[in-house]
Design a protein around this motif. Structure first.
Motif, PDB file in Angstrom:
ATOM      1  N   TYR A   5       8.538 -50.807 -10.737  1.00  0.00           N
ATOM      2  CA  TYR A   5       9.653 -50.808 -11.677  1.00  0.00           C
ATOM      3  C   TYR A   5      10.209 -52.219 -11.808  1.00  0.00           C
ATOM      4  O   TYR A   5      10.039 -53.061 -10.916  1.00  0.00           O
ATOM      5  N   SER A   6      10.867 -52.456 -12.953  1.00  0.00           N
ATOM      6  CA  SER A   6      11.541 -53.728 -13.201  1.00  0.00           C
ATOM      7  C   SER A   6      12.852 -53.432 -13.926  1.00  0.00           C
ATOM      8  O   SER A   6      12.979 -52.407 -14.601  1.00  0.00           O
ATOM      9  N   ILE A   7      13.816 -54.319 -13.756  1.00  0.00           N
ATOM     10  CA  ILE A   7      15.153 -54.126 -14.321  1.00  0.00           C
ATOM     11  C   ILE A   7      15.408 -55.198 -15.378  1.00  0.00           C
ATOM     12  O   ILE A   7      15.207 -56.395 -15.131  1.00  0.00           O
ATOM     13  N   ASP A   8      15.846 -54.738 -16.541  1.00  0.00           N
ATOM     14  CA  ASP A   8      16.221 -55.638 -17.641  1.00  0.00           C
ATOM     15  C   ASP A   8      17.613 -55.229 -18.115  1.00  0.00           C
ATOM     16  O   ASP A   8      17.758 -54.420 -19.037  1.00  0.00           O
ATOM     17  N   GLY A   9      18.638 -55.751 -17.452  1.00  0.00           N
ATOM     18  CA  GLY A   9      20.019 -55.399 -17.799  1.00  0.00           C
ATOM     19  C   GLY A   9      20.270 -53.926 -17.566  1.00  0.00           C
ATOM     20  O   GLY A   9      20.131 -53.418 -16.448  1.00  0.00           O
ATOM     21  N   ASN A  10      20.625 -53.218 -18.620  1.00  0.00           N
ATOM     22  CA  ASN A  10      20.916 -51.790 -18.534  1.00  0.00           C
ATOM     23  C   ASN A  10      19.685 -50.924 -18.760  1.00  0.00           C
ATOM     24  O   ASN A  10      19.803 -49.711 -18.923  1.00  0.00           O
ATOM     25  N   ASP A  11      18.494 -51.531 -18.771  1.00  0.00           N
ATOM     26  CA  ASP A  11      17.237 -50.799 -18.888  1.00  0.00           C
ATOM     27  C   ASP A  11      16.431 -50.968 -17.602  1.00  0.00           C
ATOM     28  O   ASP A  11      16.356 -52.073 -17.044  1.00  0.00           O
ATOM     29  N   LEU A  12      15.813 -49.858 -17.140  1.00  0.00           N
ATOM     30  CA  LEU A  12      14.917 -49.904 -15.993  1.00  0.00           C
ATOM     31  C   LEU A  12      13.568 -49.380 -16.462  1.00  0.00           C
ATOM     32  O   LEU A  12      13.473 -48.275 -17.006  1.00  0.00           O
ATOM     33  N   ILE A  13      12.499 -50.202 -16.303  1.00  0.00           N
ATOM     34  CA  ILE A  13      11.167 -49.855 -16.785  1.00  0.00           C
ATOM     35  C   ILE A  13      10.321 -49.432 -15.590  1.00  0.00           C
ATOM     36  O   ILE A  13      10.225 -50.160 -14.585  1.00  0.00           O
ATOM     37  N   VAL A  14       9.697 -48.240 -15.687  1.00  0.00           N
ATOM     38  CA  VAL A  14       8.917 -47.654 -14.598  1.00  0.00           C
ATOM     39  C   VAL A  14       7.469 -47.533 -15.041  1.00  0.00           C
ATOM     40  O   VAL A  14       7.179 -47.124 -16.173  1.00  0.00           O
ATOM     41  N   GLN A  15       6.512 -47.883 -14.113  1.00  0.00           N
ATOM     42  CA  GLN A  15       5.079 -47.820 -14.407  1.00  0.00           C
ATOM     43  C   GLN A  15       4.375 -47.149 -13.228  1.00  0.00           C
ATOM     44  O   GLN A  15       4.524 -47.572 -12.083  1.00  0.00           O
ATOM     45  N   ALA A  16       3.584 -46.090 -13.512  1.00  0.00           N
ATOM     46  CA  ALA A  16       2.828 -45.383 -12.467  1.00  0.00           C
ATOM     47  C   ALA A  16       1.377 -45.825 -12.530  1.00  0.00           C
ATOM     48  O   ALA A  16       0.690 -45.560 -13.516  1.00  0.00           O
ATOM     49  N   PRO A  17       0.852 -46.501 -11.477  1.00  0.00           N
ATOM     50  CA  PRO A  17      -0.535 -46.977 -11.515  1.00  0.00           C
ATOM     51  C   PRO A  17      -1.519 -45.837 -11.240  1.00  0.00           C
ATOM     52  O   PRO A  17      -1.127 -44.773 -10.750  1.00  0.00           O
ATOM     53  N   PRO A  18      -2.803 -46.027 -11.545  1.00  0.00           N
ATOM     54  CA  PRO A  18      -3.805 -44.997 -11.232  1.00  0.00           C
ATOM     55  C   PRO A  18      -3.796 -44.666  -9.741  1.00  0.00           C
ATOM     56  O   PRO A  18      -3.655 -45.547  -8.895  1.00  0.00           O
ATOM     57  N   GLY A  19      -3.947 -43.386  -9.456  1.00  0.00           N
ATOM     58  CA  GLY A  19      -3.977 -42.946  -8.064  1.00  0.00           C
ATOM     59  C   GLY A  19      -2.621 -42.745  -7.451  1.00  0.00           C
ATOM     60  O   GLY A  19      -2.518 -42.462  -6.262  1.00  0.00           O
ATOM     61  N   SER A  20      -1.538 -42.863  -8.222  1.00  0.00           N
ATOM     62  CA  SER A  20      -0.190 -42.721  -7.662  1.00  0.00           C
ATOM     63  C   SER A  20       0.323 -41.298  -7.746  1.00  0.00           C
ATOM     64  O   SER A  20       1.513 -41.055  -7.543  1.00  0.00           O
ATOM     65  N   ILE A  21      -0.549 -40.330  -8.054  1.00  0.00           N
ATOM     66  CA  ILE A  21      -0.103 -38.946  -8.222  1.00  0.00           C
ATOM     67  C   ILE A  21       0.664 -38.485  -6.983  1.00  0.00           C
ATOM     68  O   ILE A  21       0.264 -38.728  -5.851  1.00  0.00           O
ATOM     69  N   GLY A  22       1.792 -37.828  -7.218  1.00  0.00           N
ATOM     70  CA  GLY A  22       2.633 -37.349  -6.120  1.00  0.00           C
ATOM     71  C   GLY A  22       3.698 -38.336  -5.693  1.00  0.00           C
ATOM     72  O   GLY A  22       4.693 -37.939  -5.081  1.00  0.00           O
ATOM     73  N   ASP A  23       3.510 -39.641  -6.000  1.00  0.00           N
ATOM     74  CA  ASP A  23       4.551 -40.616  -5.675  1.00  0.00           C
ATOM     75  C   ASP A  23       5.762 -40.371  -6.585  1.00  0.00           C
ATOM     76  O   ASP A  23       5.623 -39.911  -7.724  1.00  0.00           O
ATOM     77  N   SER A  24       6.933 -40.684  -6.079  1.00  0.00           N
ATOM     78  CA  SER A  24       8.136 -40.436  -6.869  1.00  0.00           C
ATOM     79  C   SER A  24       9.140 -41.551  -6.678  1.00  0.00           C
ATOM     80  O   SER A  24       9.058 -42.338  -5.724  1.00  0.00           O
TER      81      SER A  24
END
Length: 627
Positions: free
Chosen positions: A272-291
């Protein structure tokens, strides 16, 4: 009449008055020094300490007394200081004024003295000079009490907390200051003090004010690019980026910045990365079940928070795992092999998409009591079948460490390494019968010892197979590892027992079968057994003894009118914290020795005739007295 003394002129009078003030100040300093020495004496910090030491209450009372004296001295000093100031001003003025007739100067006007009272309205007082201010205006009024002047105006000294983003506002209207705390100013402070315009040295007490006005409102999180689950505020995220935006609705402020709180599941690979009042989330391959769990807090008022939002990855690892087997022979069935004495290696070859982590987890299952050994090193497992493990099996498979749902086929390996050799039986105490491997036994014990000669294994233990004929055969036997002992009791003539030994490492390896027939006739034995006790014992009556050192018990059996001491012993013990009475059996003698700290331990014994087990001695009981 005597001549009257000539009075001093004006300047001399001023000098004499200044001198008298100096002498008064010297006297005050001597009193202060005395009070200090009094306190040092009581606390024991001077050369001559008070003995015994004063109590806490006495020290407190002494401190109050000294404070009272110092308060009065301070008041006296203040008066002297005011007098000195007025006198010096008069003296300085006299140097510049013109003398009138008679040489006397024109005196200056009286000095302005007094105080300034402060009145606070609309604030909550929390201390002698401290206040909380809320959203309503607060008025602070200066009320001077001055002498010899009609100018009651004041000058305000105002200080605010530094670098405050929402400073407390103030307006001045003469002797009145109005304070206003805007929203979001909680924690900001302002201090006020009034000085008399007519005499700036006359000041009021300093008043301290602190705002308690917070920012009010709410924060909503908007999620874009994720699939809602059936649970509130919970979403599934795929390979595309997800944007979580914080929408703030705050009153009384134009600062709508937020602070992000992020909590990741253990080992989560979600980025994840933070841009002011926006938070961008990215799930990479193989991350199933991660939260990842996120919420936003107001930068103005951290107590204003959004609801939690949970994002769980649904991006799995795809691929397959193949197993490469070296050193084993295919058995004819799919994924089944036979293994010999050489090591076998199985290598897992993952072919996974979207990840550079190709580690595997090995699942191993062995057949019951399998002796096959294995060792794991990364993606390779080494298998070794020891001698004598024929028929043992092991099944292995590998699963992806990234995605446990990706697994290889099962591979089963079965050992073909048998144990070979032979077992011979050595017989002592029996007479050979008329046929091979047959023996006759009398009243003496017979021992049969198994001697395995096995190659390829250090497990030479055996298992005994015994059969009595008829089933009511009274021949008795006992087993101690590879040794078997036979006893034919009186009257067992004609009874038989058949036995053989088989290798525990390979039950197909067995000894010859031996047959034993009893020749002990049914000749009734009568008599009795007496027990003779000697050593460090005290007869306590009723066949009980107190023992505090080594002792010996000897069985004296008189059977059919003759001495027959062939007996067996029955022994029972109880200990005390692991400390007991030790014993050693030597034929018809049994030696006793109590251990240290065995006080209270008990040992009971009884002798039984071998010729006729129905003939028993009395039961003797020994109580240890060793402490």
């Amino acid at each position: 009449m005597p001549d009257s003394p000539t009075p001093p002129n004006f300047k001399e009078s001023l000098i004499n008055y200044i001198f008298s003030i100096a002498m008064q100040e010297l006297a005050l300093s001597n009193i202060i020094n005395t009070e200090g020495k009094k306190l040092q004496y009581a606390l024991g910090t001077s050369d001559n300490a008070l003995s015994p030491k004063p109590t806490v209450d006495e020290v407190v009372n002494l401190n109050k007394s000294i404070q009272s004296v110092l308060t009065k001295l301070l008041a006296n000093h203040s008066v002297s200081n005011d007098n000195l100031s007025a006198t010096l001003n008069a003296y300085l003025d006299s140097l510049e004024c013109d003398e009138i007739e008679g040489g006397e100067p024109v005196l200056p006007p009286d000095p302005i003295v007094g105080d300034i009272e402060i009145d606070v309205d609309g604030a909550m007082q929390i201390g002698e000079n401290s206040y909380f201010i809320g959203q309503n205006p607060v008025t602070v009024t200066a009320i001077p009490h001055l002498s010899v002047t009609t100018d009651n105006s004041v000058i305000w000294d105002i200080a605010k907390s530094p670098d405050a983003s929402h400073r407390i506002l103030h307006t001045i209207n003469g002797n009145v200051v109005t304070l206003q705390a805007p929203p979001g100013s909680a924690g900001e402070t302002v201090t006020l003090q009034a000085r008399a315009t007519a005499n700036p040295d006359i000041v009021s007490e300093v008043k301290h004010f602190a705002s308690v006005v917070t920012v009010q409102g709410s924060i909503r999180l908007d999620v874009t690019g994720a699939e809602p689950t059936r649970n509130p505020s919970s979403y599934y995220i795929g390979p595309d980026p997800v944007i979580v935006s914080a929408a703030t609705m705050l009153d009384g402020t134009d600062n709508n910045d937020v602070i992000w709180d992020v909590d990741e599941s253990p080992g989560s690979t979600i980025k994840y990365s933070i841009d002011g009042n926006d938070l961008i989330v990215q799930a990479p391959p193989g991350s199933i079940g991660d939260s990842i769990i996120i919420r936003a807090r107001s930068a103005e008022n951290p107590d204003i928070v959004s609801d939690y939002v949970r994002l769980a990855s649904s991006v799995p690892v795809q691929g397959s795992i193949s197993l490469d087997v070296k050193g084993a022979e295919p058995s004819g069935e799919p994924n089944a092999y036979t293994i010999g004495s050489d090591p076998v290696t199985i290598t897992a070859n993952p072919m996974l998409d979207g990840t550079d982590n190709n580690d595997v987890i090995w699942d191993v299952e062995k057949s019951p009591d399998s002796a096959i050994q294995y060792a794991i090193k990364g993606n390779e497992i080494t298998i070794q079948a020891p001698p004598g493990s024929t028929g043992d099996s092991i099944t292995v498979r590998a699963s992806s460490a990234e995605n446990p749902d990706i697994v290889s086929n099962d591979v089963k390996l079965t050992s073909s390494i048998p144990v070979s050799g032979s077992i011979t039986l050595n017989v002592r105490g029996a007479s050979p019968g008329g046929a091979p491997n047959t023996f006759t036994i009398g009243s003496d014990p017979v021992t049969v010892t198994a001697d395995p000669m096995l190659n390829g294994t250090d497990n030479n233990s055996v298992q005994w197979q015994i059969e009595k004929t008829p089933n009511s055969s009274s021949i008795e036997y006992s087993i101690d590892g590879n040794r078997l002992t036979l006893n034919a009791p009186q009257g067992s003539e004609g009874d038989t027992v058949t036995l053989r030994a088989v290798a525990a490492a390979n039950p197909q390896i067995a000894s010859d079968e031996l047959k034993f027939t009893s020749t002990n006739p049914a000749n009734p034995v009568t008599g009795n057994i007496a027990l003779n006790v000697t050593g460090s014992v005290v007869n306590n009556g009723n066949n009980t003894y107190l023992i505090n050192g080594p002792a010996n018990v000897m069985a004296m059996a008189i059977l059919n009118g003759s001495d027959n001491r062939n007996v067996t012993w029955g022994v029972g013990r109880t200990d005390v914290d692991g400390n007991t009475i030790n014993y050693t059996i030597n034929g018809y003698n049994i030696s006793l020795m109590p251990m240290l700290h065995s006080n209270g331990a008990i040992l009971s014994l009884q002798a039984r005739s071998v010729a006729n087990p129905a003939i028993l001695s009395d039961v003797l009981t020994f109580y240890s007295t060793v402490v």
